[in-house]
Design a protein around this motif. Structure first.
Motif, PDB file in Angstrom:
ATOM      1  N   LEU A  15      39.827  50.266  36.339  1.00 41.18           N
ATOM      2  CA  LEU A  15      39.818  49.136  35.777  1.00 41.18           C
ATOM      3  C   LEU A  15      41.091  48.845  37.418  1.00 41.18           C
ATOM      4  N   ARG A  18      38.607  48.008  40.540  1.00 36.78           N
ATOM      5  CA  ARG A  18      38.074  46.583  40.357  1.00 36.78           C
ATOM      6  C   ARG A  18      38.425  45.562  39.580  1.00 36.78           C
ATOM      7  N   LEU A  19      39.583  44.870  39.395  1.00 36.43           N
ATOM      8  CA  LEU A  19      40.861  44.102  39.795  1.00 36.43           C
ATOM      9  C   LEU A  19      40.756  44.259  41.465  1.00 36.43           C
ATOM     10  N   ARG A  22      37.918  41.911  43.140  1.00 35.21           N
ATOM     11  CA  ARG A  22      37.582  40.360  42.626  1.00 35.21           C
ATOM     12  C   ARG A  22      38.101  38.999  43.397  1.00 35.21           C
ATOM     13  N   VAL A  26      39.544  37.324  36.609  1.00 36.38           N
ATOM     14  CA  VAL A  26      40.577  38.442  36.041  1.00 36.38           C
ATOM     15  C   VAL A  26      41.582  38.583  36.449  1.00 36.38           C
ATOM     16  N   SER A  27      42.656  38.003  35.943  1.00 35.83           N
ATOM     17  CA  SER A  27      44.105  38.398  36.781  1.00 35.83           C
ATOM     18  C   SER A  27      44.901  38.239  35.952  1.00 35.83           C
ATOM     19  N   LEU A  46      45.342  44.881  29.332  1.00 38.72           N
ATOM     20  CA  LEU A  46      44.702  43.638  30.103  1.00 38.72           C
ATOM     21  C   LEU A  46      43.873  43.599  28.363  1.00 38.72           C
ATOM     22  N   ASP A  50      38.738  41.161  28.853  1.00 37.94           N
ATOM     23  CA  ASP A  50      38.877  41.659  30.521  1.00 37.94           C
ATOM     24  C   ASP A  50      38.631  43.283  30.822  1.00 37.94           C
ATOM     25  N   ILE A  51      38.372  43.392  30.124  1.00 38.06           N
ATOM     26  CA  ILE A  51      38.545  45.039  30.140  1.00 38.06           C
ATOM     27  C   ILE A  51      36.309  45.325  30.173  1.00 38.06           C
ATOM     28  N   ARG A  53      34.854  42.771  31.103  1.00 42.92           N
ATOM     29  CA  ARG A  53      34.261  42.380  31.926  1.00 42.92           C
ATOM     30  C   ARG A  53      34.476  43.088  33.243  1.00 42.92           C
ATOM     31  N   LEU A  54      35.573  43.650  33.707  1.00 50.15           N
ATOM     32  CA  LEU A  54      35.243  44.838  35.220  1.00 50.15           C
ATOM     33  C   LEU A  54      34.301  46.082  34.708  1.00 50.15           C
ATOM     34  N   GLU A  57      30.875  44.972  35.966  1.00 51.93           N
ATOM     35  CA  GLU A  57      30.062  44.504  36.695  1.00 51.93           C
ATOM     36  C   GLU A  57      30.102  45.496  37.818  1.00 51.93           C
TER      37      GLU A  57
END
Length: 58
Positions: A15, A18-19, A22, A26-27, A46, A50-51, A53-54, A57
């Motif tokens: 996570l 990936r965060l 981006r 997601v922030s 999170l 959001d988890i 989505r991350l 992707e």
């Protein structure tokens, strides 16, 4: 949020990677950043959406 089949530490690392990669979307809020910097897991910081989505992707 426990996710079957994932090691929590590995999942938190994924996570975070990936965060960081981006461009937007997601922030973390300032409060979430403080929690994370103080040792909270991204799994705790999170929300579920959001988890998801991350994780999904590419």
């Amino acid at each position: 949020m426990p996710i079957p089949g994932y090691d929590p530490d590995d999942l938190d690392e994924l996570l975070a990677e990936r965060l960081e990669a981006r461009d937007g979307g997601v922030s973390l809020t300032p409060r979430q950043w403080r929690e994370y910097e103080n040792g909270a897991s991204l799994l705790d910081v999170l929300n579920d959406a959001d988890i998801e989505r991350l994780l999904h992707e590419e």
